[in-house]
Design a protein around this motif. Structure first.
Motif, mmCIF file in Angstrom:
data_model
loop_
_atom_site.group_PDB
_atom_site.id
_atom_site.type_symbol
_atom_site.label_atom_id
_atom_site.label_comp_id
_atom_site.label_asym_id
_atom_site.label_seq_id
_atom_site.Cartn_x
_atom_site.Cartn_y
_atom_site.Cartn_z
ATOM 1 N N MET A 213 -5.858 -10.521 -4.130
ATOM 2 C CA MET A 213 -5.929 -9.538 -5.223
ATOM 3 C C MET A 213 -4.590 -9.481 -5.959
ATOM 4 S SD MET A 213 -6.758 -5.501 -4.602
ATOM 5 C CE MET A 213 -5.626 -4.256 -5.144
ATOM 6 N N GLN A 214 -4.640 -9.531 -7.273
ATOM 7 C CA GLN A 214 -3.416 -9.431 -8.080
ATOM 8 C C GLN A 214 -2.849 -8.022 -7.941
ATOM 9 O OE1 GLN A 214 -1.502 -11.440 -10.113
ATOM 10 N NE2 GLN A 214 -2.625 -13.006 -8.986
ATOM 11 N N PRO A 215 -1.543 -7.903 -7.810
ATOM 12 C CA PRO A 215 -0.975 -6.560 -7.739
ATOM 13 C C PRO A 215 -1.364 -5.739 -8.969
ATOM 14 C CG PRO A 215 0.695 -8.213 -7.236
ATOM 15 C CD PRO A 215 -0.525 -8.955 -7.704
ATOM 16 N N ASP A 216 -1.698 -4.473 -8.719
ATOM 17 C CA ASP A 216 -2.124 -3.563 -9.777
ATOM 18 C C ASP A 216 -0.870 -2.905 -10.353
ATOM 19 O OD1 ASP A 216 -4.055 -1.961 -11.220
ATOM 20 O OD2 ASP A 216 -3.516 -0.313 -9.873
ATOM 21 N N ARG A 217 -0.490 -3.316 -11.538
ATOM 22 C CA ARG A 217 0.788 -2.847 -12.086
ATOM 23 C C ARG A 217 0.570 -1.897 -13.248
ATOM 24 N NH1 ARG A 217 4.859 -5.691 -9.707
ATOM 25 N NH2 ARG A 217 6.390 -4.699 -11.078
ATOM 26 N N HIS A 218 1.526 -1.009 -13.435
ATOM 27 C CA HIS A 218 1.449 -0.024 -14.517
ATOM 28 C C HIS A 218 2.828 0.175 -15.128
ATOM 29 C CE1 HIS A 218 -2.621 1.362 -13.349
ATOM 30 N NE2 HIS A 218 -2.206 0.943 -12.157
ATOM 31 N N GLU A 219 2.801 0.437 -16.405
ATOM 32 C CA GLU A 219 4.035 0.748 -17.141
ATOM 33 C C GLU A 219 4.235 2.261 -17.071
ATOM 34 O OE1 GLU A 219 6.891 -0.988 -20.053
ATOM 35 O OE2 GLU A 219 5.409 -1.930 -18.757
ATOM 36 N N ILE A 220 5.398 2.705 -16.632
ATOM 37 C CA ILE A 220 5.612 4.160 -16.621
ATOM 38 C C ILE A 220 6.931 4.524 -17.286
ATOM 39 C CG2 ILE A 220 4.270 4.503 -14.509
ATOM 40 C CD1 ILE A 220 7.005 4.992 -13.083
ATOM 41 N N SER A 221 6.966 5.745 -17.802
ATOM 42 C CA SER A 221 8.193 6.301 -18.366
ATOM 43 C C SER A 221 8.492 7.599 -17.624
ATOM 44 C CB SER A 221 8.018 6.642 -19.841
ATOM 45 O OG SER A 221 7.667 5.495 -20.556
ATOM 46 N N VAL A 222 9.687 7.701 -17.123
ATOM 47 C CA VAL A 222 10.080 8.952 -16.474
ATOM 48 C C VAL A 222 11.482 9.310 -16.940
ATOM 49 C CG1 VAL A 222 8.720 8.575 -14.387
ATOM 50 C CG2 VAL A 222 11.075 7.758 -14.469
ATOM 51 N N SER A 223 11.786 10.575 -16.795
ATOM 52 C CA SER A 223 13.148 11.011 -17.039
ATOM 53 C C SER A 223 13.721 11.457 -15.702
ATOM 54 C CB SER A 223 13.136 12.166 -18.043
ATOM 55 O OG SER A 223 14.289 12.952 -17.870
ATOM 56 N N VAL A 224 14.867 10.912 -15.348
ATOM 57 C CA VAL A 224 15.510 11.332 -14.104
ATOM 58 C C VAL A 224 16.894 11.860 -14.431
ATOM 59 C CG1 VAL A 224 16.171 10.700 -11.767
ATOM 60 C CG2 VAL A 224 14.262 9.521 -12.870
ATOM 61 N N ASN A 225 17.125 13.102 -14.082
ATOM 62 C CA ASN A 225 18.396 13.771 -14.378
ATOM 63 C C ASN A 225 18.742 13.627 -15.859
ATOM 64 O OD1 ASN A 225 18.571 14.257 -11.592
ATOM 65 N ND2 ASN A 225 19.589 12.286 -11.270
ATOM 66 N N GLY A 226 17.694 13.667 -16.694
ATOM 67 C CA GLY A 226 17.912 13.632 -18.135
ATOM 68 C C GLY A 226 17.975 12.240 -18.732
ATOM 69 N N THR A 227 18.004 11.214 -17.899
ATOM 70 C CA THR A 227 18.043 9.842 -18.413
ATOM 71 C C THR A 227 16.637 9.266 -18.426
ATOM 72 O OG1 THR A 227 20.221 9.572 -17.425
ATOM 73 C CG2 THR A 227 19.074 7.557 -18.080
ATOM 74 N N PRO A 228 16.190 8.736 -19.571
ATOM 75 C CA PRO A 228 14.853 8.150 -19.596
ATOM 76 C C PRO A 228 14.844 6.739 -18.988
ATOM 77 C CG PRO A 228 15.844 8.080 -21.785
ATOM 78 C CD PRO A 228 16.841 8.747 -20.889
ATOM 79 N N TYR A 229 13.808 6.433 -18.273
ATOM 80 C CA TYR A 229 13.630 5.093 -17.690
ATOM 81 C C TYR A 229 12.218 4.620 -18.015
ATOM 82 C CZ TYR A 229 17.654 6.250 -14.698
ATOM 83 O OH TYR A 229 18.884 6.604 -14.219
ATOM 84 N N ARG A 230 12.092 3.344 -18.282
ATOM 85 C CA ARG A 230 10.785 2.751 -18.487
ATOM 86 C C ARG A 230 10.702 1.550 -17.554
ATOM 87 N NH1 ARG A 230 7.020 3.548 -22.293
ATOM 88 N NH2 ARG A 230 5.576 1.811 -22.572
ATOM 89 N N ARG A 231 9.673 1.505 -16.736
ATOM 90 C CA ARG A 231 9.583 0.425 -15.752
ATOM 91 C C ARG A 231 8.118 0.017 -15.569
ATOM 92 N NH1 ARG A 231 14.387 0.793 -16.027
ATOM 93 N NH2 ARG A 231 15.963 0.619 -14.399
ATOM 94 N N SER A 232 7.938 -1.229 -15.163
ATOM 95 C CA SER A 232 6.620 -1.672 -14.733
ATOM 96 C C SER A 232 6.623 -1.691 -13.209
ATOM 97 C CB SER A 232 6.351 -3.076 -15.279
ATOM 98 O OG SER A 232 5.246 -3.626 -14.603
ATOM 99 N N ILE A 233 5.662 -1.019 -12.622
ATOM 100 C CA ILE A 233 5.655 -0.904 -11.157
ATOM 101 C C ILE A 233 4.257 -1.150 -10.609
ATOM 102 C CG2 ILE A 233 7.573 0.691 -10.848
ATOM 103 C CD1 ILE A 233 5.015 2.751 -10.718
ATOM 104 N N GLU A 234 4.226 -1.492 -9.327
ATOM 105 C CA GLU A 234 2.939 -1.616 -8.660
ATOM 106 C C GLU A 234 2.427 -0.215 -8.329
ATOM 107 O OE1 GLU A 234 3.008 -4.191 -5.229
ATOM 108 O OE2 GLU A 234 0.856 -3.968 -4.921
ATOM 109 N N SER A 235 1.100 -0.046 -8.406
ATOM 110 C CA SER A 235 0.542 1.302 -8.263
ATOM 111 C C SER A 235 0.850 1.909 -6.896
ATOM 112 C CB SER A 235 -0.969 1.267 -8.485
ATOM 113 O OG SER A 235 -1.565 0.290 -7.666
ATOM 114 N N ARG A 236 1.029 1.091 -5.873
ATOM 115 C CA ARG A 236 1.234 1.675 -4.554
ATOM 116 C C ARG A 236 2.690 2.039 -4.280
ATOM 117 N NH1 ARG A 236 1.037 -3.017 -0.016
ATOM 118 N NH2 ARG A 236 1.584 -4.828 -1.286
ATOM 119 N N MET A 237 3.574 1.750 -5.206
ATOM 120 C CA MET A 237 4.986 2.075 -5.005
ATOM 121 C C MET A 237 5.165 3.585 -4.850
ATOM 122 S SD MET A 237 8.399 1.189 -5.335
ATOM 123 C CE MET A 237 8.504 -0.362 -6.200
#
Lengths: 290, 163, 780
Positions: free
Chosen positions: B1-25
């Motif tokens: 099975m291909q890893p199920d990946r998603h693009e997410i945007s979060v802000s941590v301590n006021g800094t924005p981050y955009r990452r592609s991650i596997e759903s089970r992370m």
């Protein structure tokens, strides 16, 4: 302790969530608060192929204070704790919620997740039984409403079909002259109960027991409805003898299995002790309310 | 099975981050190993020890019991954001230092995050209330007494500093 | 030398990093190209390995390698004997140490069978499921007594029995003592200890750099130097090719010192083989099986007393559960054997133990390291004697304390450090007095009557103990003044929260006249300090602390010598303070320590023969034997007579650990010890079934005490400096944890008036359920 792979889908609506569940059935799990599901996935005891995240479904969260109190399945423990109107209408929750794990868990965990998980040692199933809650289950094909006795089928087992979701829980308003009490013994604060008792006592105008609702957690495969065992109280005044007799009847009726923290006999003993204490406190509160 | 990946945007301590991650992370692993914010610690990965506690939209949660993908669009706060940019310790951090509230320091990040949120909402807690909230964070070194002392002192300092 | 910092409650130097999330713990090590390992662990406690097939796992995308014992070839070696048995005549010791990956058979649940190396830990765990393992179950050896019966299954087939060790030690003539005694009391005691459950689990990161032929290993070990030496040897490398770094470690308490854990053996080998860095972080589930435990002992013990309660003799025969392997020799049971004697005059002692191999995880020292077991037996025996003789429990203890003028006090048997057990110093009665006063012992008895009349069940307990601390062999320290005036100190021990960055800095700061924050301590990095033993047995402050002191003194002498040459004056005319040396009375004429450090490393010119460059010194310290600390704990507890749940109303510790370096840190050590003692006494129990399966392998079911379970503690100190080291220090790390079991038993018995019901609490851990069951069993 990392989860096995799965496909994650954030449901965009209740219909979307239900159609996904209809499609994937037992392969899929709804993810609400995740406070039971995610640890089970980390231990790889649960390995859903599909995880349907319902946290975005705001319609599922919230408390309707109508004549019957209706609580959406996605309502988090912390929201219940902070709603004074709800706690006044359903005072058993005021007693029971602080026993559920710790604030960090209560900030995420939901009432629907808790009841659907159906851990017999958990507090809320017993509270729901004592309060004669009605559970509304929905699927893509329709909906139905169940009494707790129909809903809770066994340890970690409910009547939820593979395509169904518990969407809300109705709590009938307590009759006048009622008082309630939840108490439990756990090894540490926040642990699952070794035994716990939820009691609702309604008095007649003479101060005698008119109705007694009693449910226990931790002492069997499901939350135990002990109201029948406590029925001997009806019509009695609040004296020691009938309370002790009711407690003895409860002890005879339950079938605790024991666990790593407690022998079955100790659980049975505790059930009697706590039943007496909870009935007395509930009675006192009912009397104070009068 | 291909890893199920998603693009997410979060802000941590006021800094924005955009990452592609596997759903089970797990969120804890995402913070630590993807964003390299390793101050959040992992102790049990089943929601009991509290070391991984972070704030999600201001409320303390267990980051080991949340999928990183679920944090999409949310604001997170971690231990790295507690001190001021100039490096001045927050009242809770400072009180922990003053009262020797940490030994090995492994559980400390979770305690700081839990108590920072708690004291904000409860500026005048009793010792019993502090212990009650603290009971969701396990510490194996301190026996808790100095942590409790630190929290009482921090509450006082925060009250004194409040306008 | 002024003592500005030594003895003061100095706040910790290390806190800032920890409070801001900047301290490096093992799982924070990130390296380019790093792989992740996961171990396949046995689900069975005892089984023959019929087959391990890893072929499916190797096919999973992201999996780089999978290894079993066969792949190790000659690298597969049993672990070394970590602590050889002391030379006790007639003793038996059967050495069977752990293996790096199970071969032929598995001997406890969790023993590793294979290791998967993958691009992420997630994938590595996926691949564990792909490994096909056939285990043919064998009967599990769990029960200590059954294990010794003929016909029992054998943990080590070649041994012919399950005896790991058998040791007899005695002093005086117990038989004669018993014959002359007014009373002899005999009971069976069972004492279970648990698992350290550090909040940070273990971990190893290994990084082999082929170009430089150098191995760096980050390891959560308490003994980095030994790990370096041992691993260099098995890897076929020189010691200079291996650097072991114990970074910030999230709690140790004993089990983080082992040689070797299978993971410590595997990771460096894998890194060399794959030429990539590899990380393994133990998860909490693994921690319950893969990190060593401390567990049960069963004592059949008797005490012979005179009519006034004086001890005439003690006899003890006990079984010790050692688990599947015995790399630690006799350490734990011999601690039990020796510590049982406590702070008391015991003229005759006859003690025999048998350490037993079982199909359970390995037992090695965990905070207290068997001392609890011995203290439980003697304290309970004294309680029983007090009851029979109608003497107050505090009074019977007082009558038996070793008098102040009897030190050094020889106990005549051999201790874990190979020397004859001798208490170097002590003054026990004032400690007891202070504890009784702090808990208001006499006032409580009146209060108790009042409360009982109100239906409240409150009880008091008091327990005494000694703790052998600060044993050899030695530690060292390098103290170096840098050109910027800051002082750098390196020592070979590891640190796991004990405050070494501060307590050692206090010692240095006073010797060198600098601020405590100007002293930078490095621990646990074998490239920074080459030699040492490790942090265990409450010895860090005692042994390394004294080495730091010696090295600081030497640097101080060097600095004064340099300055006296520069100023052309006598050293006696110089003052060393505030980071500089000046001439007495002429503060404006000074040389900073930094300047002196620069001058100690000249670019040009000649130095006198025999001069060592640099303002630095390396010194070692080894005590002749361990320093004995002592203390008394007292507790008032309220018990719910229906649920048997407890509430601790008051907890007092009075303690003598000699000279105190930092009272704040000492308090923390005591608090933490007591918390673990409370866990041991009332919450923590490893529940195994008869197949050796652990039934509560989660922190939801293995109950660490929370902030609501550990009460506020009131501490008191007395100071009897140890003559065995110049600073007069005794160790304190384990003291808090040692006497809590008997304290609980005594206080709960008192609260529920169990003696009157013929119920005796002779086991640890207790629990509400267990108390209920014991009371129920006593009712005919």
């Amino acid at each position: 302790m990392k989860p096995a792979p799965f496909k994650y889908i954030a449901a965009s609506s209740l219909d979307h969530a239900l159609s996904l569940k209809a499609e994937h059935g037992d392969e899929a799990r709804f993810l609400a608060g995740g406070q039971s599901l995610v640890p089970a996935m980390n231990f790889r005891l649960a390995r859903p192929a599909v995880v349907i995240d319902i946290n975005g479904l705001d319609d599922l969260a919230g408390i309707d204070h109508g004549p019957t109190i209706r609580v959406g399945a996605l309502t988090r423990y912390c929201a219940l704790e902070q709603d004074n109107g709800f706690l006044r209408s359903c005072p058993l929750f005021a007693d029971a919620l602080p026993h559920i794990a710790h604030p960090q868990i209560r900030n995420r965990g939901t009432i629907g997740g808790n009841l659907s998980h159906a851990d017999p040692a958990s507090e809320l199933p017993a509270v729901a039984v004592a309060m004669e809650a009605r559970m509304r289950l929905k699927s893509a094909g329709g909906e139905r409403q169940l009494a707790t006795s129909e809903f809770f089928q066994g340890s970690l087992t409910t009547d939820l079909a593979a395509d169904e979701m518990l969407v809300d829980v109705e709590f009938p308003a307590l009759p006048p002259l009622s008082g309630s009490c939840f108490m439990e013994v756990a090894r540490r604060r926040g642990d699952f109960a070794i035994a716990g008792v939820a009691a609702i006592v309604t008095l007649d105008t003479e101060g005698r027991y008119a109705k007694v609702r009693l449910a226990l957690c931790g002492v069997g495969e499901t939350p135990f409805d002990a109201s029948e065992a406590a029925a001997s109280l009806i019509g009695e005044p609040c004296t020691d003898r009938p309370i002790k007799a009711a407690a003895a009847a409860i002890q005879a009726a339950i079938e605790p299995a024991g666990n790593v923290h407690a022998s079955a006999d100790y659980q049975r003993h505790l059930a009697g002790v706590l039943a007496q204490r909870a009935i007395r406190t509930a009675y006192q509160r009912a009397a104070n309310a009068a | 099975m291909q890893p199920d990946r998603h693009e997410i945007s979060v802000s941590v301590n006021g800094t924005p981050y955009r990452r592609s991650i596997e759903s089970r992370m797990l969120l804890s692993d995402f913070l630590r190993h993807d964003l390299l914010l390793a101050g959040t610690h992992v102790g049990c990965e089943h929601g009991v020890c509290g070391a991984c506690t972070v704030l999600l939209d201001g409320a303390p949660i267990r980051s080991c019991l949340m999928l990183a993908v679920q944090a999409n669009g949310h604001e997170l706060s971690t231990i790295e954001g507690l001190a001021s940019n100039a490096g001045e310790l927050s009242p809770v951090q400072k009180a922990m230092h003053d009262h020797h509230g940490l030994q090995c320091g492994y559980c400390t990040p979770g305690i700081l995050m839990t108590m920072t949120a708690f004291l904000k909402q409860n500026p005048q807690p009793s010792e019993d209330e502090v212990r009650e909230v603290l009971s969701g964070n396990l510490c194996r070194c301190t026996g808790y007494q100095h942590i409790v002392d630190a929290m009482m002192a921090a509450a006082q300092a925060m009250r004194a500093a409040a306008p | 030398m002024t003592t500005r910092f030594f003895g003061a409650p100095v706040k910790r130097n290390e806190d800032r990093k920890l409070l801001t999330g900047q301290a490096l713990f093992i799982d924070d090590v990130e390296l380019p190209g790093m792989l992740h390992a996961a171990f396949l662990r046995s689900q069975a406690a005892h089984a023959r390995i019929a087959r391990i097939d890893v072929s499916r796992a190797l096919q999973r995308p992201g999996v780089v390698a999978v290894y079993t014992a066969d792949d190790y070839g000659d690298y597969w070696q049993r672990g070394p004997l970590l602590v050889p048995p002391p030379p006790i005549p007639g003793s038996v010791f059967n050495l069977r140490t752990q293996v790096p990956l199970a071969k032929d058979k598995v001997r406890h649940v969790g023993e590793p069978l294979a290791v998967v190396v993958a691009e992420s830990r997630y994938i590595a765990e996926d691949a564990l499921d792909d490994i096909d393992v056939d285990l043919e179950p064998l009967p599990a050896v769990i029960d200590l007594e059954a294990a010794l019966r003929p016909g029992s299954a054998l943990v080590h087939d070649d041994l012919g029995s399950n005896v790991s060790a058998h040791v007899h030690q005695s002093k005086g003539d117990y038989r004669a003592a018993a014959a002359n005694a007014h009373l002899v009391i005999k009971r069976r005691f069972a004492y279970e200890h648990g698992i350290s459950s550090t909040i940070e689990t273990r971990g190893v990161v290994a990084h082999w750099e082929a170009r430089s032929q150098h191995m760096t290993i980050w390891d959560t070990t308490q003994a980095p130097v030994f790990v370096r030496n041992g691993l260099a040897a098995v890897l076929g490398l020189g010691e200079r090719q291996v650097r072991v770094i114990a970074p910030f470690v999230g709690g140790g308490f004993g089990p983080k010192i082992m040689m070797f854990y299978p993971e410590e053996v595997a990771l460096p080998w894998i890194s060399m083989r794959l030429n990539r860095p590899v990380k393994w972080i133990e998860d909490r589930l693994e921690h319950f099986f893969a990190t060593t435990h401390e567990r049960g002992q069963i004592h059949d013990a008797e005490i012979a007393v005179a009519h006034d309660g004086r001890i005439l003799g003690v006899k003890d025969v006990f079984l010790h559960d050692g688990g599947a392997y015995d790399p630690y020799g006799l350490t734990v049971p011999i601690n039990s054997q020796c510590t049982l004697l406590g702070p008391y005059v015991v003229p005759a002692y006859d003690s025999t133990f048998t350490a037993v191999f079982t199909n359970l995880p390995i037992v090695t020292p965990y905070r207290g390291a068997g001392r609890q077991h011995g203290v439980f037996v003697i304290e309970r025996l004294l309680d029983l004697a007090a009851h029979e003789l109608n003497i107050d429990p505090a009074e019977i203890r007082r009558r038996n304390l070793i008098p102040a003028d009897a030190f050094p006090y020889k106990n005549g048997i051999i201790y874990q450090d190979f020397s004859v057990l001798e208490y170097d110093s002590g003054n026990y009665e004032p400690v007891l007095d202070q504890a009784l006063q702090a808990i208001d012992y006499s006032g409580f008895r009146q209060e108790q009557e009042k409360l009982r009349a109100q239906g409240r069940h409150v009880g008091i307990g008091i327990a005494c103990y000694v703790e052998g601390t600060g044993i050899g062999p030695y530690e060292g320290a390098k103290v170096q003044v840098q050109a910027n005036g800051k002082v750098s100190v390196a020592t070979g021990i590891g640190t796991q929260g004990q405050g070494h960055f501060t307590s050692f800095a206090q010692i240095v700061a006073d010797q060198l006249g600098v601020d405590v924050t100007d002293v930078d301590i490095v621990t646990g990095d074998t490239d920074q300090f080459y030699w040492g033993a490790g942090t265990f047995a409450s010895r860090g402050a005692v042994v390394a602390g004294n080495a730091v002191n010696e090295a600081s003194r030497a640097v101080r002498q060097k600095a004064l010598k340099l300055a006296s040459d520069a100023f052309e004056c006598a050293e006696e005319d110089l003052v060393l303070a505030d980071g500089k040396i000046s001439i007495v009375g002429i503060p404006e004429k000074f040389l900073s320590l930094g300047e002196l450090a620069r001058r100690a490393n000249p670019m040009r010119g000649a130095v006198k023969p025999g001069t060592e460059p640099g303002l630095e010194s390396t010194q070692y310290f080894g005590p002749p034997s361990g320093a004995t600390a002592n203390g008394v704990h007292a507790m008032i507890v309220e018990v719910d007579p229906d649920t048997f749940d407890i509430r601790i109303l008051k907890y007092v510790v009075v303690h003598d650990c000699g000279t105190v370096i930092n009272p704040l840190i000492l308090e923390g050590q005591i608090h933490g010890g007591v918390a673990q003692g409370i866990g041991n006494a009332f919450y923590e129990k490893l529940v195994f079934d008869d197949q050796g399966q652990l039934l509560n392998a989660s922190l939801a079911d293995y109950l660490l005490p929370t902030a609501l379970d550990v009460p506020r503690m009131q501490l008191g100190h007395t100071v009897t400096p140890s003559p065995l080291n110049p600073l007069g220090i005794k160790g304190a790390g384990e003291a808090g944890a040692i006497p809590v079991g008997p304290l609980f038993a005594q206080a709960i018995e008192d609260a529920l008036q169990l003696k009157e019901k013929n119920v005796e609490l002779l086991e640890i851990p207790l629990s509400p359920s267990r108390i209920f069951e014991l009371i129920k069993a006593s009712v005919p």
